[in-house]
Design an enzyme around this catalytic site. Structure first.
Site, PDB file in Angstrom:
ATOM      1  N   ASP A 186       0.877  -1.216   0.408  1.00 20.24           N
ATOM      2  CA  ASP A 186      -0.073  -0.126   0.171  1.00 20.24           C
ATOM      3  C   ASP A 186       0.909   1.356   0.246  1.00 20.24           C
ATOM      4  O   ASP A 186       1.533   1.609   0.556  1.00 20.24           O
ATOM      5  CB  ASP A 186      -0.782   0.267   1.091  1.00 20.24           C
ATOM      6  N   HIS A 228      -7.959   9.286  -1.774  1.00 17.98           N
ATOM      7  CA  HIS A 228      -7.410   8.654  -0.100  1.00 17.98           C
ATOM      8  C   HIS A 228      -8.109   9.471   0.621  1.00 17.98           C
ATOM      9  O   HIS A 228      -8.484   8.335   1.978  1.00 17.98           O
ATOM     10  CB  HIS A 228      -6.097   9.564  -0.788  1.00 17.98           C
ATOM     11  N   ARG A 229      -8.646  10.074   0.149  1.00 21.49           N
ATOM     12  CA  ARG A 229      -9.931  11.681   1.508  1.00 21.49           C
ATOM     13  C   ARG A 229     -11.451  11.575   0.525  1.00 21.49           C
ATOM     14  O   ARG A 229     -10.116  12.097  -0.535  1.00 21.49           O
ATOM     15  CB  ARG A 229      -9.444  12.270   2.030  1.00 21.49           C
ATOM     16  N   SER A 239     -10.767   5.401   0.500  1.00 21.81           N
ATOM     17  CA  SER A 239     -10.133   5.685   2.071  1.00 21.81           C
ATOM     18  C   SER A 239     -10.372   6.572   2.874  1.00 21.81           C
ATOM     19  O   SER A 239     -11.409   7.879   2.030  1.00 21.81           O
ATOM     20  CB  SER A 239      -8.552   5.782   1.523  1.00 21.81           C
ATOM     21  N   GLY A 267       2.196  -1.226   9.054  1.00 20.25           N
ATOM     22  CA  GLY A 267       3.110   0.126   9.062  1.00 20.25           C
ATOM     23  C   GLY A 267       4.256  -0.173   9.444  1.00 20.25           C
ATOM     24  O   GLY A 267       4.734   0.758   9.429  1.00 20.25           O
ATOM     25  N   THR A 268       4.391  -0.972  10.594  1.00 20.85           N
ATOM     26  CA  THR A 268       5.956  -1.063  11.125  1.00 20.85           C
ATOM     27  C   THR A 268       6.885  -1.291   9.650  1.00 20.85           C
ATOM     28  O   THR A 268       6.821  -1.753   8.729  1.00 20.85           O
ATOM     29  CB  THR A 268       6.152  -1.623  12.343  1.00 20.85           C
ATOM     30  N   GLN A 276     -10.863   1.627   2.758  1.00 20.33           N
ATOM     31  CA  GLN A 276      -9.111   2.274   3.591  1.00 20.33           C
ATOM     32  C   GLN A 276      -9.370   3.078   5.118  1.00 20.33           C
ATOM     33  O   GLN A 276      -9.988   4.320   4.540  1.00 20.33           O
ATOM     34  CB  GLN A 276      -8.727   2.148   3.461  1.00 20.33           C
ATOM     35  N   TYR A 319       3.458   9.631   0.563  1.00 19.54           N
ATOM     36  CA  TYR A 319       3.564   9.322   1.869  1.00 19.54           C
ATOM     37  C   TYR A 319       5.369  10.010   1.445  1.00 19.54           C
ATOM     38  O   TYR A 319       6.025   9.032   0.034  1.00 19.54           O
ATOM     39  CB  TYR A 319       4.055   7.968   1.546  1.00 19.54           C
TER      40      TYR A 319
HETATM   41  N1  LIG Z   1      -5.652   5.933   4.338  1.00 19.09           N
HETATM   42  C1  LIG Z   1      -5.098   6.183   4.833  1.00 19.09           C
HETATM   43  O1  LIG Z   1      -5.750   8.017   5.506  1.00 19.09           O
HETATM   44  C2  LIG Z   1      -3.676   5.925   5.990  1.00 19.09           C
HETATM   45  C3  LIG Z   1      -3.681   6.896   6.826  1.00 19.09           C
HETATM   46  C4  LIG Z   1      -2.650   6.092   7.596  1.00 19.09           C
HETATM   47  C5  LIG Z   1      -1.236   5.161   7.530  1.00 19.09           C
HETATM   48  N2  LIG Z   1      -2.621   4.416   6.271  1.00 19.09           N
HETATM   49  C6  LIG Z   1      -1.549   3.094   6.195  1.00 19.09           C
HETATM   50  O2  LIG Z   1      -1.226   2.310   6.257  1.00 19.09           O
HETATM   51  C7  LIG Z   1       0.032   1.381   6.850  1.00 19.09           C
HETATM   52  C8  LIG Z   1      -0.215   1.505   8.912  1.00 19.09           C
HETATM   53  O3  LIG Z   1      -0.545   3.000   9.467  1.00 19.09           O
HETATM   54  P1  LIG Z   1       0.388   2.853  11.155  1.00 19.09           P
HETATM   55  O4  LIG Z   1       1.358   3.201  10.809  1.00 19.09           O
HETATM   56  O5  LIG Z   1      -0.644   4.324  10.882  1.00 19.09           O
HETATM   57  O6  LIG Z   1      -0.001   1.784  12.301  1.00 19.09           O
HETATM   58  P2  LIG Z   1       0.797   0.922  12.346  1.00 19.09           P
HETATM   59  O7  LIG Z   1       0.629  -0.117  11.020  1.00 19.09           O
HETATM   60  O8  LIG Z   1      -0.160   1.373  13.476  1.00 19.09           O
HETATM   61  O9  LIG Z   1       2.196   2.259  13.056  1.00 19.09           O
HETATM   62  C9  LIG Z   1       3.316   1.765  12.179  1.00 19.09           C
HETATM   63  C10 LIG Z   1       3.760   2.709  12.678  1.00 19.09           C
HETATM   64  O10 LIG Z   1       4.002   3.041  14.549  1.00 19.09           O
HETATM   65  C11 LIG Z   1       5.418   2.794  14.900  1.00 19.09           C
HETATM   66  N3  LIG Z   1       5.838   2.397  15.698  1.00 19.09           N
HETATM   67  C12 LIG Z   1       5.833   2.163  16.801  1.00 19.09           C
HETATM   68  N4  LIG Z   1       6.281   1.111  18.241  1.00 19.09           N
HETATM   69  C13 LIG Z   1       5.694   0.220  17.226  1.00 19.09           C
HETATM   70  C14 LIG Z   1       5.443  -1.739  17.431  1.00 19.09           C
HETATM   71  N5  LIG Z   1       5.414  -1.980  19.021  1.00 19.09           N
HETATM   72  N6  LIG Z   1       5.104  -2.337  16.874  1.00 19.09           N
HETATM   73  C15 LIG Z   1       4.292  -1.725  15.687  1.00 19.09           C
HETATM   74  N7  LIG Z   1       4.620  -0.090  14.797  1.00 19.09           N
HETATM   75  C16 LIG Z   1       5.284   0.326  16.078  1.00 19.09           C
HETATM   76  C17 LIG Z   1       6.222   2.027  13.542  1.00 19.09           C
HETATM   77  O11 LIG Z   1       7.343   2.699  13.189  1.00 19.09           O
HETATM   78  P3  LIG Z   1       8.578   1.823  13.117  1.00 19.09           P
HETATM   79  O12 LIG Z   1       8.471   1.674  11.563  1.00 19.09           O
HETATM   80  O13 LIG Z   1       9.559   2.191  13.542  1.00 19.09           O
HETATM   81  O14 LIG Z   1       7.598  -0.022  13.908  1.00 19.09           O
HETATM   82  C18 LIG Z   1       4.978   3.023  11.907  1.00 19.09           C
HETATM   83  O15 LIG Z   1       5.829   4.171  12.446  1.00 19.09           O
HETATM   84  C19 LIG Z   1       0.685   2.968   6.331  1.00 19.09           C
HETATM   85  O16 LIG Z   1       1.950   2.240   6.609  1.00 19.09           O
HETATM   86  C20 LIG Z   1      -0.107   3.565   5.587  1.00 19.09           C
HETATM   87  O17 LIG Z   1      -0.217   2.682   3.812  1.00 19.09           O
HETATM   88  C21 LIG Z   1      -3.482   5.406   5.401  1.00 19.09           C
END
Ligand SMILES: NC(=O)c1ccc[n+]([C@@H]2O[C@H](COP(=O)([O-])OP(=O)(O)OC[C@H]3O[C@@H](n4cnc5c(N)ncnc54)[C@H](OP(=O)(O)O)[C@@H]3O)[C@@H](O)[C@H]2O)c1
Length: 314
Positions: A52, A128-129, A158, A276-277, A180, A57
């Site tokens: 994704d 996206h929005r 999304s 997303g990590t 999404q 980004y």
């Molecule tokens: N459609 C939308 O509006 C929208 C909005 C936001 C995101 N997204 C998509 O969704 C994906 C995931 O979103 P997200 O990054 O907000 O959510 P997530 O998977 O819940 O969180 C990952 C983020 O948290 C950090 N993190 C810190 N401690 C962690 C731990 N113990 N385990 C896992 N992650 C930890 C990660 O850093 P590290 O990389 O250092 O582990 C990373 O920055 C994004 O990559 C993107 O593709 C979409």
């Protein structure tokens, strides 16, 4: 060049927002490529095949480093689904940040994403929005044109409600196949909305009630962003929810991360978590969410929900 096109209910997605270096316009470095490569390798290693992206980004750099990896790894493009998004414009000194689902913006954004991703087709394009100012006919015309030119195979949205999806779909012949949204054990409005009906607490719930049911009924895949709740329950904290996740993980011989993702996948709509990590060891901790069916009983699922909400259901 052709890519796989399938996205399936419940199938975890790797979220590439963390790849590509900084959020400013400083170019990405060799270290950023190596960081992305390690993350993508870990995702492929646990069986993830859907990636994704979004045009915004890291100001395009997430797509660009990914394109670099696709260029280097012969045959990789054919084995994966590439999903990206358009429709958000970041603030640029002249204008504030805004949403833009006008046809001309979508066409330009896709052209740029294709170039950065080093591919000739996007498997799934998400809007996206919602853009309150966009004319759905104009948006739909651009999507139809991209589809007819073979530049995008499938479309989704999304952060949109059922009503917004209908409004767009009414003008579009190709089906919208994904929505999404932010959904996790930490962001529970999506599930709370369904049980707060008729209670005063419903007024504080911002989730567009009925959207989960609407998508489920129409086979619109629900993708959960923020699925790992940014590590809030799995980063060593000793909250009751973290403790329960770790107990369940031990009982099921898996990881707390998997239990967190199973909680989404176990829902009848089979929500697809977006992971997303970017740390390989954290990605690998999600393996059983890809390779095993969610093994949570009705009782365990509720136990997680009630523990995370910190009080009984209404
Ligand atoms: N459609 C939308 O509006 C929208 C909005 C936001 C995101 N997204 C998509 O969704 C994906 C995931 O979103 P997200 O990054 O907000 O959510 P997530 O998977 O819940 O969180 C990952 C983020 O948290 C950090 N993190 C810190 N401690 C962690 C731990 N113990 N385990 C896992 N992650 C930890 C990660 O850093 P590290 O990389 O250092 O582990 C990373 O920055 C994004 O990559 C993107 O593709 C979409």
């Amino acid at each position: 060049m052709t890519g796989q096109t399938d996205i399936r209910a419940g199938q975890p997605v790797y979220g590439c927002m963390g790849l590509g270096g900084t959020w400013d316009s400083v170019p990405y470095t060799a270290a950023d490529i190596a960081h992305a490569e390690a993350a993508v390798e870990a995702a492929l290693d646990i069986g993830i095949t859907v990636f994704d992206h979004a045009d915004i980004y890291r100001r395009g750099k997430a797509e660009a480093v990914f394109g670099e990896l696709l260029r280097r790894a012969s045959g990789l493009r054919e084995r994966i689904v590439v999903q990206t998004k358009c429709g958000i414009r970041q603030a640029d000194g002249h204008h504030p940040g805004m949403y833009d689902l006008r046809g001309q913006h979508i066409l330009r954004s896709v052209e740029e994403s294709l170039a950065r991703l080093c591919t000739d087709v996007i498997d799934v394009l998400l809007l996206h929005r919602p853009d309150p100012l966009a004319d759905p006919q104009d948006t739909a015309k651009a999507l139809t044109s991209l589809h007819e030119q073979g530049l995008v195979r499938r479309f989704g949205v999304s952060n949109m409600s059922a009503a917004q999806i209908t409004h767009l779909q009414d003008h579009l012949d190709v089906p919208l196949v994904a929505n999404q949204l932010e959904m996790s054990l930490g962001s529970r409005d999506w599930v709370e909305a369904g049980v707060l009906v008729n209670t005063p607490a419903a007024a504080e719930n911002g989730f567009p009630h009925g959207t989960v049911e609407y998508c489920h009924a129409r086979d619109i895949q629900l993708q959960a962003w923020g699925a790992l709740a940014k590590g809030r329950y799995t980063d060593g904290s000793d909250s009751p929810t973290a403790q329960l996740l770790s107990d369940l993980a031990e009982r099921k011989q898996t990881t707390p991360e998997t239990i967190l993702l199973w909680w989404l996948q176990r829902h009848p709509a089979r929500i697809a978590p977006v992971i997303g990590t970017s740390r390989p060891e954290r990605i690998r901790a999600c393996r059983d969410a890809v390779t095993r069916e969610p093994e949570l009983t009705h009782e365990e699922w509720y136990d997680l929900w009630v523990t995370a909400r910190g009080g009984p259901l209404p």
